[in-house]
Write a protein that holds these residues in place. Structure first.
Motif, PDB file in Angstrom:
ATOM      1  N   THR B 165       0.836  -1.205   0.000  1.00  0.00           N
ATOM      2  CA  THR B 165       0.000   0.000   0.000  1.00  0.00           C
ATOM      3  C   THR B 165       0.869   1.253   0.000  1.00  0.00           C
ATOM      4  OG1 THR B 165      -1.588  -1.265   1.304  1.00  0.00           O
ATOM      5  CG2 THR B 165      -1.985   1.083   1.134  1.00  0.00           C
ATOM      6  N   ALA B 166       1.965   1.201   0.768  1.00  0.00           N
ATOM      7  CA  ALA B 166       2.875   2.351   0.825  1.00  0.00           C
ATOM      8  C   ALA B 166       3.548   2.579  -0.528  1.00  0.00           C
ATOM      9  CB  ALA B 166       3.911   2.144   1.928  1.00  0.00           C
ATOM     10  N   VAL B 167       3.907   1.493  -1.205  1.00  0.00           N
ATOM     11  CA  VAL B 167       4.560   1.627  -2.508  1.00  0.00           C
ATOM     12  C   VAL B 167       3.587   2.241  -3.520  1.00  0.00           C
ATOM     13  CG1 VAL B 167       5.644   0.410  -4.436  1.00  0.00           C
ATOM     14  CG2 VAL B 167       6.132  -0.296  -2.087  1.00  0.00           C
ATOM     15  N   ASP B 168       2.334   1.831  -3.441  1.00  0.00           N
ATOM     16  CA  ASP B 168       1.317   2.381  -4.341  1.00  0.00           C
ATOM     17  C   ASP B 168       1.301   3.908  -4.229  1.00  0.00           C
ATOM     18  OD1 ASP B 168      -0.983   2.143  -6.127  1.00  0.00           O
ATOM     19  OD2 ASP B 168      -2.171   2.808  -4.419  1.00  0.00           O
ATOM     20  N   LEU B 169       1.357   4.408  -3.004  1.00  0.00           N
ATOM     21  CA  LEU B 169       1.340   5.854  -2.799  1.00  0.00           C
ATOM     22  C   LEU B 169       2.668   6.496  -3.210  1.00  0.00           C
ATOM     23  CD1 LEU B 169      -0.177   8.300  -1.864  1.00  0.00           C
ATOM     24  CD2 LEU B 169       0.268   7.663   0.508  1.00  0.00           C
ATOM     25  N   LEU B 170       3.757   5.798  -2.930  1.00  0.00           N
ATOM     26  CA  LEU B 170       5.063   6.344  -3.334  1.00  0.00           C
ATOM     27  C   LEU B 170       5.169   6.499  -4.849  1.00  0.00           C
ATOM     28  CD1 LEU B 170       7.621   4.624  -0.923  1.00  0.00           C
ATOM     29  CD2 LEU B 170       7.292   7.092  -1.219  1.00  0.00           C
ATOM     30  N   SER B 171       4.485   5.649  -5.587  1.00  0.00           N
ATOM     31  CA  SER B 171       4.561   5.784  -7.045  1.00  0.00           C
ATOM     32  C   SER B 171       3.917   7.094  -7.484  1.00  0.00           C
ATOM     33  CB  SER B 171       3.941   4.584  -7.756  1.00  0.00           C
ATOM     34  OG  SER B 171       2.550   4.608  -7.643  1.00  0.00           O
ATOM     35  N   GLU B 172       3.128   7.703  -6.611  1.00  0.00           N
ATOM     36  CA  GLU B 172       2.546   9.001  -6.948  1.00  0.00           C
ATOM     37  C   GLU B 172       3.309  10.167  -6.314  1.00  0.00           C
ATOM     38  OE1 GLU B 172      -1.807   9.227  -7.058  1.00  0.00           O
ATOM     39  OE2 GLU B 172      -1.636  11.256  -6.257  1.00  0.00           O
ATOM     40  N   VAL B 173       3.719  10.014  -5.049  1.00  0.00           N
ATOM     41  CA  VAL B 173       4.334  11.156  -4.357  1.00  0.00           C
ATOM     42  C   VAL B 173       5.837  11.009  -4.120  1.00  0.00           C
ATOM     43  CG1 VAL B 173       2.157  11.697  -3.186  1.00  0.00           C
ATOM     44  CG2 VAL B 173       3.870  10.297  -2.015  1.00  0.00           C
ATOM     45  N   GLY B 174       6.393   9.851  -4.481  1.00  0.00           N
ATOM     46  CA  GLY B 174       7.792   9.599  -4.161  1.00  0.00           C
ATOM     47  C   GLY B 174       8.775  10.439  -4.965  1.00  0.00           C
ATOM     48  N   THR B 175       9.952  10.655  -4.367  1.00  0.00           N
ATOM     49  CA  THR B 175      11.038  11.358  -5.062  1.00  0.00           C
ATOM     50  C   THR B 175      12.292  10.467  -5.001  1.00  0.00           C
ATOM     51  OG1 THR B 175      11.896  12.414  -3.073  1.00  0.00           O
ATOM     52  CG2 THR B 175      10.131  13.572  -4.229  1.00  0.00           C
ATOM     53  N   GLU B 176      13.391  11.019  -5.467  1.00  0.00           N
ATOM     54  CA  GLU B 176      14.648  10.252  -5.449  1.00  0.00           C
ATOM     55  C   GLU B 176      14.972   9.708  -4.051  1.00  0.00           C
ATOM     56  OE1 GLU B 176      14.318  13.199  -6.794  1.00  0.00           O
ATOM     57  OE2 GLU B 176      14.818  12.960  -8.918  1.00  0.00           O
TER      58      GLU B 176
END
Lengths: 123, 211, 280
Positions: B165-176
């Motif tokens: 679930t966290a990865v799903d969100l990181l694919s939208e808000v994540g940075t380097e």
């Protein structure tokens, strides 16, 4: 070609399921929650539903219950997909009209085999 | 023509008005148990601005079966936003009722300022589903540490679905900043096709996004 | 300054976000359209690149930029008989179902928000007169509200451009309008069929007087609102409606992004949302 509706609020899960099912030769549509699923399923006939449990606005149980209630003619099978595997939840799933109940994360061959099973296809 | 027009606007409607004015706190609390759904909705509305309204509202939520009254209570709790209200909303995350759980998540998402102080506790809850809901809430949290918390989740959380679930969100808000943890996660769950799929997607989105 | 570009991954990210918020899904054939408009907004907001713009839209508390974004990505134009399938649904399905639940001869109440310059409520009136035979047996009240007093005055006046009436069948144009030098003037019978009023639908106190609605048309408005405001308006509509009443949204809008208070109902002409007849 058989049509499958994948209902999940997580975009990556929808993409994952879509990829697997399209690879197996099915046509796939997506819905983000139970209400959008109803909007789609009441208009276009689907052969199978892949339904997440926890979703905003209308959860998977709510979708199935309402769909089964409104559409007597098309009782297409449904696979409930969830992060939970507690007994009471499973029972709720079956009561709302799920045909199978599987726990995330799902392996590609597992999803395809269950889809084929519920669609009455041979391997 | 059979169109009719009321001469005065607005249309004052007195018929069937279940809302009684001038009610005190105790009356309103009693009214929360009224048989008529509309009366209960108005009781919720009229209680909301009064001090100490959260406790009776949370108490009613446990028994309330009408979806529309439940929605009114949840909105009221979000609006009040005091300690008892937030505790009541968080308690819903453990409900057996999927509808109530998901409604509570939606309402909590809308009040990030109240959720922020407890998000850390929720992310460390013993129940993996509650941790998933906490990640869901992060989706709309306007806070500078959202990415940091998500990275912590995928570094430390033992449960595969919480990480997913966290990865799903990181694919939208994540940075380097999230790249090393994502790569690490892929190694930790290398046998799981879904984690591999979702981390690859997040890595690609972050690396190929505009710099 | 380097030229702003939208990478493939940016497009996918934006596409998912916009779909989650609005229900509108852009497929790859819309890529050029979406990129062009995104770049316009990135420049208009002085954002450095897609990433900083996207972060701003996602987290902006006021939701102002989100409104601008929806505006550039959708066509918002009002004219007579716009999204006509819904008026067809009104006369072929909704009105008869409303009548079948009625226990008395009280008027059927229709509320059209926002009124804008009046094309929608007047279209409803024309449709009922032309296509619903029940109009001879039932009284109908058409109310229409907007937050903008100027546009309400314009709606009351009922003067329209040729463009605004271009989708009206010619016989209707002749029957209900008078051609005046620079446009078309709607007839007094129709003007007196609609009650216009100023209302802020976000204000519970202002909306409290609007009750017992059988049908609410609220098209192409909520798509601009944030999640909390959408939910609030849904609550307000729920309270303003009779049990069994219907809400009609714009064709690119979906209740799945707004509220779970209403049931999804499928009619041959359209999907419409209903205040449940019984507790679910």
């Amino acid at each position: 070609m058989k049509h499958i509706l994948v209902i999940d609020d997580a975009a990556t899960v929808r993409l994952y399921h879509r990829g697997i099912l399209e690879n197996a030769g099915y046509s796939v549509d997506e819905a983000i929650n139970g209400i959008e699923a109803l909007e789609k399923a009441l208009v276009k006939p689907y052969d199978l539903f892949i339904v997440d449990v926890n979703m905003p606005k209308l959860d998977g149980y709510g979708f199935l219950k309402e769909f089964r209630r409104q559409d007597d003619a098309l009782q297409s099978p449904a696979i409930m997909v969830t992060t939970e595997a507690s007994g009471s939840d499973k029972q709720l799933g079956y009561m709302s009209g799920a045909n199978l109940y599987i726990t995330k994360p799902i392996k590609p061959n597992e999803l395809v085999n269950y889809a084929r099973l519920l669609l009455g296809e041979t391997l | 023509m059979a169109f009719i027009k009321k001469t005065a606007t607005p249309i004052h409607c007195t018929e069937h008005d279940e809302r009684h004015t001038e009610r005190d706190f105790a009356d309103l609390v009693a009214e929360l148990g009224a048989e008529n759904e509309t009366a209960r909705r108005w009781a919720v509305r009229d209680l909301t601005p009064l001090p100490d309204a959260s406790q009776p509202l949370v108490a009613r939520l446990a028994y309330e079966e009408s979806a529309s009254v439940r929605a009114a209570i949840l909105n009221a709790l979000a609006q009040i936003g005091d300690h008892a209200a937030i505790a009541g909303l968080i308690h819903c995350l453990r409900s057996e009722d999927a509808g109530l759980r998901n409604e509570a998540i939606e309402v909590l998402k809308a009040i990030p300022q109240h959720v922020e102080p407890v998000i850390h506790t929720l992310l460390n809850d013993s129940d993996s589903d509650v941790r998933i809901f906490a990640v869901n809430i992060l989706e709309s949290l306007r806070h500078k540490d959202v990415e940091k918390w998500l990275i912590e989740v995928i570094e430390k959380d033992p449960h595969i679905n919480v990480c997913a679930t966290a990865v799903d969100l990181l694919s939208e808000v994540g940075t380097e900043r999230a790249l090393p943890a994502l790569k690490q996660l892929k190694i930790r769950f290398e046998d799981d096709p879904y984690i591999c799929f979702t981390t690859d997607l997040a890595l690609k989105r972050i690396e190929d996004g505009s710099q | 300054m380097t030229a702003i570009t939208i990478s493939n991954e940016d497009f996918l990210k934006f596409k998912e976000f916009f779909y989650r918020k609005t229900g509108i899904l852009f497929d790859d054939s819309k890529r050029y359209f979406v990129d062009k408009r995104l770049i316009e907004r990135i420049q208009a907001t002085d954002s450095e690149n897609f990433r900083s713009y996207f972060t701003m839209v996602r987290f902006e508390a006021s939701g102002n930029e989100f409104q601008n974004l929806v505006n550039t990505m959708t066509v918002n134009e009002t004219y007579f008989f716009r999204e006509e399938y819904q008026f067809k649904c009104l006369v072929e399905s909704l009105m008869d179902e409303i009548v079948s639940h009625k226990k008395d001869k009280s008027p059927i109440r229709i509320w059209s928000v926002p009124s804008s310059s009046g094309e929608e409520p007047y279209s409803i009136a024309i449709y009922l007169l032309e296509y619903w035979s029940g109009i001879n047996d039932w009284d109908v009240e058409i109310m229409s509200s907007d937050i903008d007093t100027q546009i309400i005055e314009q709606a009351k006046r009922g003067h329209y451009s040729a463009r605004s009436v271009q989708h009206l069948p010619k016989p209707f144009l002749a029957k209900y309008f008078r051609h005046e030098n620079d446009g078309y003037q709607i007839c007094d019978d129709l003007r007196s069929a609609v009650e216009f009023s100023r209302v802020n639908i976000m204000e519970t106190s202002e909306v409290r007087a609007y009750r017992n609605m059988d049908i609410i048309f609220c098209r192409n408005l909520l798509i601009y609102f944030d999640d909390a405001s959408r939910r609030q308006v849904a609550e307000i509509f729920y309270d303003a409606m009779k049990v069994g009443g219907f809400v009609c949204l714009g064709h690119s809008e979906s209740m799945s992004r707004i509220s779970s208070l209403f049931r999804v109902r499928k009619f041959p002409e359209a999907i419409v949302y209903q205040k449940p007849l019984e507790h679910l």
